[in-house]
Design a protein around this motif. Structure first.
Motif, PDB file in Angstrom:
ATOM      1  N   PRO A 315       0.970  -1.312  -0.266  1.00 37.64           N
ATOM      2  CA  PRO A 315      -0.247   0.253  -0.044  1.00 37.64           C
ATOM      3  C   PRO A 315       1.346   1.049  -0.299  1.00 37.64           C
ATOM      4  O   PRO A 315       2.193   1.418   1.045  1.00 37.64           O
ATOM      5  CB  PRO A 315      -0.917  -0.529   1.505  1.00 37.64           C
ATOM      6  CG  PRO A 315       0.135  -0.911   2.277  1.00 37.64           C
ATOM      7  CD  PRO A 315       1.030  -1.728   1.671  1.00 37.64           C
ATOM      8  N   ALA A 316       0.163   1.685  -0.293  1.00 35.60           N
ATOM      9  CA  ALA A 316       1.484   3.499  -0.626  1.00 35.60           C
ATOM     10  C   ALA A 316       1.724   4.006   0.515  1.00 35.60           C
ATOM     11  O   ALA A 316       2.628   4.676   0.334  1.00 35.60           O
ATOM     12  CB  ALA A 316       0.990   4.260  -2.435  1.00 35.60           C
ATOM     13  N   SER A 317       0.381   3.785   0.838  1.00 29.56           N
ATOM     14  CA  SER A 317       0.477   5.270   1.562  1.00 29.56           C
ATOM     15  C   SER A 317       1.193   4.545   3.374  1.00 29.56           C
ATOM     16  O   SER A 317       0.757   4.739   4.703  1.00 29.56           O
ATOM     17  CB  SER A 317      -1.192   4.747   2.304  1.00 29.56           C
ATOM     18  OG  SER A 317      -1.545   3.772   2.522  1.00 29.56           O
ATOM     19  N   GLY A 318       1.400   2.887   3.459  1.00 30.31           N
ATOM     20  CA  GLY A 318       2.145   1.827   4.206  1.00 30.31           C
ATOM     21  C   GLY A 318       0.658   1.753   5.187  1.00 30.31           C
ATOM     22  O   GLY A 318       1.289   0.322   5.350  1.00 30.31           O
ATOM     23  N   ARG A 319      -0.663   1.650   4.914  1.00 27.41           N
ATOM     24  CA  ARG A 319      -0.835   1.163   5.681  1.00 27.41           C
ATOM     25  C   ARG A 319      -1.797   0.123   3.640  1.00 27.41           C
ATOM     26  O   ARG A 319      -2.949   1.463   3.062  1.00 27.41           O
ATOM     27  CB  ARG A 319      -2.226   1.981   6.317  1.00 27.41           C
ATOM     28  CG  ARG A 319      -1.150   2.574   7.737  1.00 27.41           C
ATOM     29  CD  ARG A 319      -1.645   0.965   8.154  1.00 27.41           C
ATOM     30  NE  ARG A 319      -0.389   1.218   9.365  1.00 27.41           N
ATOM     31  CZ  ARG A 319      -0.369   1.099  10.779  1.00 27.41           C
ATOM     32  NH1 ARG A 319      -0.869  -0.682  10.745  1.00 27.41           N
ATOM     33  NH2 ARG A 319       0.546   0.983  11.489  1.00 27.41           N
ATOM     34  N   GLY A 472       2.719  -7.399   8.458  1.00 25.46           N
ATOM     35  CA  GLY A 472       4.194  -8.025   7.952  1.00 25.46           C
ATOM     36  C   GLY A 472       4.559  -7.130   7.446  1.00 25.46           C
ATOM     37  O   GLY A 472       5.392  -6.472   6.960  1.00 25.46           O
ATOM     38  N   ILE A 473       3.686  -6.925   6.207  1.00 23.96           N
ATOM     39  CA  ILE A 473       4.406  -6.271   4.723  1.00 23.96           C
ATOM     40  C   ILE A 473       3.647  -4.579   5.838  1.00 23.96           C
ATOM     41  O   ILE A 473       5.110  -3.898   5.169  1.00 23.96           O
ATOM     42  CB  ILE A 473       3.338  -5.819   4.242  1.00 23.96           C
ATOM     43  CG1 ILE A 473       3.932  -7.224   3.315  1.00 23.96           C
ATOM     44  CG2 ILE A 473       3.377  -4.836   3.019  1.00 23.96           C
ATOM     45  CD1 ILE A 473       2.978  -7.619   2.037  1.00 23.96           C
ATOM     46  N   GLU A 474       3.245  -4.017   6.139  1.00 24.14           N
ATOM     47  CA  GLU A 474       2.934  -2.664   6.755  1.00 24.14           C
ATOM     48  C   GLU A 474       3.792  -2.336   8.085  1.00 24.14           C
ATOM     49  O   GLU A 474       4.753  -0.952   7.121  1.00 24.14           O
ATOM     50  CB  GLU A 474       1.647  -3.053   7.122  1.00 24.14           C
ATOM     51  CG  GLU A 474       1.254  -2.853   6.423  1.00 24.14           C
ATOM     52  CD  GLU A 474      -0.591  -2.650   7.209  1.00 24.14           C
ATOM     53  OE1 GLU A 474      -1.989  -2.157   6.337  1.00 24.14           O
ATOM     54  OE2 GLU A 474      -0.786  -2.983   8.216  1.00 24.14           O
ATOM     55  N   ALA A 475       4.063  -3.699   9.091  1.00 20.18           N
ATOM     56  CA  ALA A 475       5.236  -3.534   9.399  1.00 20.18           C
ATOM     57  C   ALA A 475       7.279  -2.841   8.771  1.00 20.18           C
ATOM     58  O   ALA A 475       7.810  -1.934   9.742  1.00 20.18           O
ATOM     59  CB  ALA A 475       5.289  -4.858  11.319  1.00 20.18           C
ATOM     60  N   TRP A 476       7.159  -4.099   7.865  1.00 25.65           N
ATOM     61  CA  TRP A 476       7.922  -4.199   7.019  1.00 25.65           C
ATOM     62  C   TRP A 476       8.234  -2.615   6.208  1.00 25.65           C
ATOM     63  O   TRP A 476       9.356  -1.840   6.574  1.00 25.65           O
ATOM     64  CB  TRP A 476       8.318  -5.395   6.157  1.00 25.65           C
ATOM     65  CG  TRP A 476       9.802  -5.053   5.490  1.00 25.65           C
ATOM     66  CD1 TRP A 476      10.754  -5.655   5.649  1.00 25.65           C
ATOM     67  CD2 TRP A 476       9.761  -4.618   4.176  1.00 25.65           C
ATOM     68  NE1 TRP A 476      11.677  -5.682   5.072  1.00 25.65           N
ATOM     69  CE2 TRP A 476      11.540  -4.907   3.749  1.00 25.65           C
ATOM     70  CE3 TRP A 476       9.126  -4.096   2.861  1.00 25.65           C
ATOM     71  CZ2 TRP A 476      12.295  -4.863   2.662  1.00 25.65           C
ATOM     72  CZ3 TRP A 476      10.135  -3.574   2.320  1.00 25.65           C
ATOM     73  CH2 TRP A 476      12.001  -4.316   1.569  1.00 25.65           C
ATOM     74  N   MET A 477       7.203  -2.131   6.355  1.00 25.92           N
ATOM     75  CA  MET A 477       7.463  -0.749   5.765  1.00 25.92           C
ATOM     76  C   MET A 477       7.313   0.252   6.417  1.00 25.92           C
ATOM     77  O   MET A 477       8.693   1.362   5.694  1.00 25.92           O
ATOM     78  CB  MET A 477       6.339  -0.437   4.301  1.00 25.92           C
ATOM     79  CG  MET A 477       5.434  -1.343   3.504  1.00 25.92           C
ATOM     80  SD  MET A 477       4.019  -1.423   2.432  1.00 25.92           S
ATOM     81  CE  MET A 477       5.156   0.917   1.978  1.00 25.92           C
ATOM     82  N   ALA A 478       7.237  -0.138   7.444  1.00 22.61           N
ATOM     83  CA  ALA A 478       7.533   1.639   8.507  1.00 22.61           C
ATOM     84  C   ALA A 478       8.712   1.175   9.051  1.00 22.61           C
ATOM     85  O   ALA A 478       9.644   2.780   8.781  1.00 22.61           O
ATOM     86  CB  ALA A 478       6.285   1.481  10.234  1.00 22.61           C
TER      87      ALA A 478
END
Length: 485
Positions: A315-319, A472-478
């Protein structure tokens, strides 16, 4: 035959700025002057010891597979981009596997001898001072392209008898019934009546299905560098959203790939919003939409030419929005079902079947199928494939779609074996203009792709450092924010 003189004569010559002046190669005094006063340039090693050892083992495997045969395998030539500009050269994968040699125009000849083969490698002689091509050939002259490796350098590096390419014609004249693979010039094939050999291509494809320790190390390195590329790309999403767009992210990954290896192993795919469902969106010329999904399919080709092939959808927004997460969760469920089928002794098609069952059931739950799940999954149905028309996995190695010349029986019709490397890549692709897709899902494309080494007890996910679940993807992006300058 393609002697060095023929090579340079067939290439477009550099143009003089003033057409009234003669070409420099036609001025005897200048040619004589350019032949003097040059010291030996610095030359990097032609190939590493490990690569040479692996190639020798590969040649032994080919000899054992086709005893008594004669082989001619070509590296090929760089295609012309326009006029006198050429695309970067990349040797044919079969030739690379057998030699480790990256010299354009080279040819490997294997002649049956006793229970094995005598192998000879023919490479172009460098255009050195004293040869007018030194300064007159923009494609091959050392003054233009830098120091090159000749027969002696390749022989020292690879431990194989290496001769100038100009002697190939004489060697081929003594051959009969040779099997041909790789890329050879049309002149070479027609002059010597050599026809490409499906048997040799198939055999090489099947031999390459099982990777050796050196190849696996190269693939591990490729995946590691690819994950670094993902990290740097995700770090640059804000810049892309601010105006850099898909091009910025494509350029970011390609810079990483060029830094660690030869470059990307295939055209980098960066698809934002309604571009994400386009399977091979390599134009990468759109904006990056902040509230939409961003599909990244990328792989670094190592300097050995082995490549990774990894895909994640962010998600480009991070979420993830609720609808985005719902689609991603279904793809993740299918992905995990496919991964569970990667083990020695499993049918190659088992992961495909498991993935399709999950996808069909999920689409039925969303009331998107016009028939029952069983009918959709039947050979006469396949309705779920409207949103998943591509394959969901393939072998990986020197080519991103590796071993393509292998027979059906040894590839799709075979069982998995230890030290095979392959990808699993389910997805759902809902095009914006598909009226059969619920409005809230239109314009979404989600793919998950991992690179897997088949082990004695199952498999190792080489790309495991990249999460596959939405949380997990959201956390990795952050975690990537601010990681790179």
């Amino acid at each position: 035959m393609n002697t060095p003189e023929h090579q340079t004569a067939s290439m477009p010559a550099p143009r003089n700025f003033d057409p009234r002046l003669p070409r420099l190669s036609e001025v005897p005094a200048f040619t004589a002057w350019m032949a003097t006063g040059w010291e030996e340039p610095e030359r990097t090693p032609a190939a590493g010891v490990d690569a040479a050892s692996a190639a020798a083992a590969h040649r032994a495997r080919l000899s054992a597979a086709l005893p008594g045969s004669t082989f001619v395998i070509g590296a090929g030539w760089a295609p012309i981009r326009s006029n006198d500009s050429f695309y970067d050269f990349r040797a044919h994968s079969d030739f690379l596997w057998l030699t480790g040699c990256t010299a354009e125009g080279s040819v490997l000849v294997g002649t049956a001898r006793g229970g094995g083969h005598d192998y000879q490698l023919f490479v172009p002689a460098p255009a050195l001072p004293g040869d007018s091509a030194f300064f007159a050939s923009a494609a091959h002259g050392e003054l233009w392209v830098g120091a090159a490796h000749g027969p002696s350098h390749w022989q020292q590096a690879l431990g194989i008898n290496t001769l100038p390419l100009a002697r190939l014609e004489q060697a081929l004249a003594r051959l009969s019934g040779a099997q041909v693979a790789g890329n050879l010039s049309t002149t070479l094939i027609s002059t010597h009546s050599l026809e490409p050999s499906p048997t040799l291509r198939r055999t090489l494809g099947e031999l390459r299905l099982i990777k050796d320790e050196w190849e696996i190390t190269e693939l591990r390195n490729s995946v590691t560098h690819t994950i670094e590329g993902f990290s740097q790309v995700v770090n640059q999403i804000p810049t892309a959203v601010a105006g850099g767009g898909e091009r910025w992210l494509q350029g970011t990954f390609d810079r990483v790939a060029r830094t660690y290896g030869n470059g990307p192993g295939y055209a980098t795919i960066v698809g934002s919003a309604h571009h994400a469902p386009t399977l091979h969106w390599v134009r990468c010329d759109g904006p990056v939409q902040p509230q939409e999904l961003l599909l990244l399919d990328m792989g670094v080709e190592e300097r050995s030419a082995y490549t990774a092939d990894v895909t994640r959808t962010f998600p480009a927004s991070g979420r993830f929005s609720p609808a985005q997460r719902e689609v991603h969760d279904l793809v993740e469920k299918a992905h995990r079902a496919g991964l569970a089928q990667i083990a020695p002794g499993k049918d190659f098609t088992a992961f495909h079947t498991s993935i399709m069952e999950v996808i069909a059931n999920g689409l039925a739950d969303w009331d998107m199928l016009p028939v029952s799940v069983d009918e959709a999954l039947s050979p006469a149905g396949q309705h779920h494939r409207r949103w998943l028309v591509c394959g969901v996995g393939h072998h990986l190695g020197l080519d991103v779609h590796d071993c393509a010349a292998a027979s059906y029986q040894e590839y799709q019709g075979a069982t998995l074996a230890e030290n095979m490397v392959l990808t699993v890549e389910p997805g759902l692709y809902f095009h914006k203009h598909d009226a059969l897709v619920p409005p809230e899902l239109r314009g979404m494309g989600v793919r998950l792709e991992d690179d897997l080494l088949v082990t004695a007890r199952g498999h190792e996910n080489l790309s495991d450092p990249l999460p596959i679940d939405a949380t997990g993807i959201e956390a990795w992006m952050a975690a990537q924010s601010g990681t790179h300058a």
